[in-house]
Design a protein around this motif. Sequence first.
Motif, PDB file in Angstrom:
ATOM      1  N   SER A 184      32.617  39.473  53.928  1.00 34.96           N
ATOM      2  CA  SER A 184      32.624  40.414  52.878  1.00 34.96           C
ATOM      3  C   SER A 184      34.240  40.370  51.926  1.00 34.96           C
ATOM      4  CB  SER A 184      32.613  41.919  53.197  1.00 34.96           C
ATOM      5  OG  SER A 184      32.584  42.701  52.520  1.00 34.96           O
ATOM      6  N   LEU A 185      35.170  39.936  52.659  1.00 41.51           N
ATOM      7  CA  LEU A 185      36.377  39.803  52.035  1.00 41.51           C
ATOM      8  C   LEU A 185      36.366  38.380  51.288  1.00 41.51           C
ATOM      9  CD1 LEU A 185      38.942  40.894  54.813  1.00 41.51           C
ATOM     10  CD2 LEU A 185      38.679  41.911  52.586  1.00 41.51           C
ATOM     11  N   ILE A 186      35.521  37.360  51.774  1.00 39.86           N
ATOM     12  CA  ILE A 186      35.443  36.040  51.016  1.00 39.86           C
ATOM     13  C   ILE A 186      34.772  36.506  49.855  1.00 39.86           C
ATOM     14  CG2 ILE A 186      34.368  33.982  51.297  1.00 39.86           C
ATOM     15  CD1 ILE A 186      35.209  33.949  54.160  1.00 39.86           C
ATOM     16  N   LEU A 187      33.691  37.138  50.059  1.00 42.30           N
ATOM     17  CA  LEU A 187      32.488  37.434  48.568  1.00 42.30           C
ATOM     18  C   LEU A 187      33.572  38.229  47.725  1.00 42.30           C
ATOM     19  CD1 LEU A 187      29.204  38.383  50.073  1.00 42.30           C
ATOM     20  CD2 LEU A 187      29.959  36.486  48.718  1.00 42.30           C
ATOM     21  N   CYS A 188      34.425  39.137  48.177  1.00 42.34           N
ATOM     22  CA  CYS A 188      35.251  39.755  47.310  1.00 42.34           C
ATOM     23  C   CYS A 188      36.129  38.860  46.390  1.00 42.34           C
ATOM     24  CB  CYS A 188      36.108  40.832  47.842  1.00 42.34           C
ATOM     25  SG  CYS A 188      35.022  42.516  48.328  1.00 42.34           S
ATOM     26  N   GLY A 189      36.807  37.825  47.272  1.00 44.52           N
ATOM     27  CA  GLY A 189      37.562  37.008  46.652  1.00 44.52           C
ATOM     28  C   GLY A 189      36.867  35.959  45.701  1.00 44.52           C
ATOM     29  N   VAL A 190      35.554  35.847  46.055  1.00 41.39           N
ATOM     30  CA  VAL A 190      34.943  34.860  45.068  1.00 41.39           C
ATOM     31  C   VAL A 190      34.469  35.844  43.742  1.00 41.39           C
ATOM     32  CG1 VAL A 190      32.597  33.717  44.772  1.00 41.39           C
ATOM     33  CG2 VAL A 190      34.035  33.399  46.902  1.00 41.39           C
ATOM     34  N   MET A 191      34.440  37.060  43.853  1.00 39.33           N
ATOM     35  CA  MET A 191      33.896  37.905  42.937  1.00 39.33           C
ATOM     36  C   MET A 191      35.148  37.926  41.698  1.00 39.33           C
ATOM     37  SD  MET A 191      31.799  40.002  41.604  1.00 39.33           S
ATOM     38  CE  MET A 191      31.584  41.259  40.418  1.00 39.33           C
ATOM     39  N   ALA A 192      36.416  38.135  42.558  1.00 42.09           N
ATOM     40  CA  ALA A 192      37.602  38.346  41.757  1.00 42.09           C
ATOM     41  C   ALA A 192      38.063  36.928  40.997  1.00 42.09           C
ATOM     42  CB  ALA A 192      38.793  39.033  42.601  1.00 42.09           C
ATOM     43  N   GLY A 193      37.861  35.968  41.669  1.00 37.03           N
ATOM     44  CA  GLY A 193      38.175  34.669  41.346  1.00 37.03           C
ATOM     45  C   GLY A 193      37.304  34.242  40.205  1.00 37.03           C
ATOM     46  N   GLY A 194      35.952  34.466  40.450  1.00 38.32           N
ATOM     47  CA  GLY A 194      34.939  34.450  39.285  1.00 38.32           C
ATOM     48  C   GLY A 194      35.057  34.932  38.162  1.00 38.32           C
ATOM     49  N   PHE A 221      38.192  35.996  36.840  1.00 38.43           N
ATOM     50  CA  PHE A 221      39.276  35.511  36.357  1.00 38.43           C
ATOM     51  C   PHE A 221      39.204  34.321  35.679  1.00 38.43           C
ATOM     52  CE2 PHE A 221      43.141  32.935  36.932  1.00 38.43           C
ATOM     53  CZ  PHE A 221      44.119  33.920  36.196  1.00 38.43           C
ATOM     54  N   VAL A 222      38.353  33.074  36.467  1.00 45.36           N
ATOM     55  CA  VAL A 222      38.133  31.873  36.012  1.00 45.36           C
ATOM     56  C   VAL A 222      37.176  31.952  34.716  1.00 45.36           C
ATOM     57  CG1 VAL A 222      37.361  29.561  36.253  1.00 45.36           C
ATOM     58  CG2 VAL A 222      38.790  30.727  37.884  1.00 45.36           C
ATOM     59  N   GLY A 223      36.176  32.745  34.796  1.00 46.88           N
ATOM     60  CA  GLY A 223      34.904  33.209  33.889  1.00 46.88           C
ATOM     61  C   GLY A 223      35.934  33.463  32.514  1.00 46.88           C
ATOM     62  N   GLY A 224      36.728  34.473  32.749  1.00 47.54           N
ATOM     63  CA  GLY A 224      37.349  35.154  31.528  1.00 47.54           C
ATOM     64  C   GLY A 224      38.509  33.960  30.882  1.00 47.54           C
ATOM     65  N   ILE A 225      39.124  33.344  31.639  1.00 44.60           N
ATOM     66  CA  ILE A 225      40.047  32.538  30.944  1.00 44.60           C
ATOM     67  C   ILE A 225      39.240  31.261  30.424  1.00 44.60           C
ATOM     68  CG2 ILE A 225      41.577  30.412  31.796  1.00 44.60           C
ATOM     69  CD1 ILE A 225      42.840  32.364  33.595  1.00 44.60           C
ATOM     70  N   LEU A 226      37.915  30.907  30.828  1.00 46.14           N
ATOM     71  CA  LEU A 226      37.120  29.765  30.094  1.00 46.14           C
ATOM     72  C   LEU A 226      35.894  30.189  29.369  1.00 46.14           C
ATOM     73  CD1 LEU A 226      36.419  27.603  33.310  1.00 46.14           C
ATOM     74  CD2 LEU A 226      37.993  27.161  31.577  1.00 46.14           C
ATOM     75  N   ASP A 227      36.214  31.778  29.139  1.00 49.90           N
ATOM     76  CA  ASP A 227      35.415  32.331  28.198  1.00 49.90           C
ATOM     77  C   ASP A 227      34.031  32.060  28.568  1.00 49.90           C
ATOM     78  OD1 ASP A 227      35.111  34.185  26.061  1.00 49.90           O
ATOM     79  OD2 ASP A 227      35.210  32.713  24.588  1.00 49.90           O
ATOM     80  N   ILE A 228      33.493  32.097  29.746  1.00 47.64           N
ATOM     81  CA  ILE A 228      32.040  31.923  30.150  1.00 47.64           C
ATOM     82  C   ILE A 228      31.304  33.156  30.661  1.00 47.64           C
ATOM     83  CG2 ILE A 228      32.426  29.282  30.246  1.00 47.64           C
ATOM     84  CD1 ILE A 228      32.375  29.989  33.151  1.00 47.64           C
ATOM     85  N   LEU A 229      31.793  34.294  30.381  1.00 55.91           N
ATOM     86  CA  LEU A 229      31.541  35.370  30.953  1.00 55.91           C
ATOM     87  C   LEU A 229      30.276  35.870  30.293  1.00 55.91           C
ATOM     88  CD1 LEU A 229      34.553  37.485  32.098  1.00 55.91           C
ATOM     89  CD2 LEU A 229      32.744  36.400  33.683  1.00 55.91           C
ATOM     90  N   ASP A 230      29.805  35.186  29.100  1.00 52.62           N
ATOM     91  CA  ASP A 230      28.783  35.848  28.287  1.00 52.62           C
ATOM     92  C   ASP A 230      27.555  34.885  28.779  1.00 52.62           C
ATOM     93  OD1 ASP A 230      30.193  37.608  26.882  1.00 52.62           O
ATOM     94  OD2 ASP A 230      30.730  36.308  25.133  1.00 52.62           O
ATOM     95  N   HIS A 231      27.580  33.871  29.317  1.00 55.16           N
ATOM     96  CA  HIS A 231      26.377  33.074  29.791  1.00 55.16           C
ATOM     97  C   HIS A 231      25.635  33.968  30.911  1.00 55.16           C
ATOM     98  CE1 HIS A 231      27.790  29.957  27.200  1.00 55.16           C
ATOM     99  NE2 HIS A 231      28.982  29.962  27.860  1.00 55.16           N
ATOM    100  N   TYR A 232      24.213  33.699  30.867  1.00 63.85           N
ATOM    101  CA  TYR A 232      23.604  34.359  31.671  1.00 63.85           C
ATOM    102  C   TYR A 232      23.596  34.145  33.317  1.00 63.85           C
ATOM    103  CZ  TYR A 232      21.278  36.672  27.682  1.00 63.85           C
ATOM    104  OH  TYR A 232      21.030  37.454  26.619  1.00 63.85           O
ATOM    105  N   VAL A 233      23.723  32.688  33.556  1.00 64.74           N
ATOM    106  CA  VAL A 233      23.876  32.264  34.829  1.00 64.74           C
ATOM    107  C   VAL A 233      25.237  32.798  35.507  1.00 64.74           C
ATOM    108  CG1 VAL A 233      24.145  30.271  36.043  1.00 64.74           C
ATOM    109  CG2 VAL A 233      22.441  29.971  34.075  1.00 64.74           C
ATOM    110  N   VAL A 234      26.200  32.730  34.729  1.00 67.29           N
ATOM    111  CA  VAL A 234      27.599  33.168  35.264  1.00 67.29           C
ATOM    112  C   VAL A 234      27.326  34.687  35.699  1.00 67.29           C
ATOM    113  CG1 VAL A 234      29.862  33.649  34.970  1.00 67.29           C
ATOM    114  CG2 VAL A 234      28.778  31.559  34.006  1.00 67.29           C
TER     115      VAL A 234
END
Length: 64
Positions: free
Chosen positions: A7-17, A19-32
């Motif tokens: 569960s902690l690993i999934l929380c880290g993946v969520m936070a990292g996702g 963060f990275v998605g925001g920097i790369l500006d890909i949070l608008d894509h349906y797959v992400v």
Amino acid sequence: MINDKQSLILCGVMAGGIFVGGILDILDHYVVLTILTLVFLTIVINLFLLKRDPEEKQKQNDTE
């Protein structure tokens, strides 16, 4: 369902996702969005299952 370490690993993946998605500006894509939503729902469902589980174990021990 999943243990605390997973569960902690999934929380880290969520936070990292996010963060990275925001920097790369890909949070608008349906797959992400789908992947991040599935990770989030897995964490939330696991919280409810773990919260209910000790109560059920106590009820089973009381009836025995």
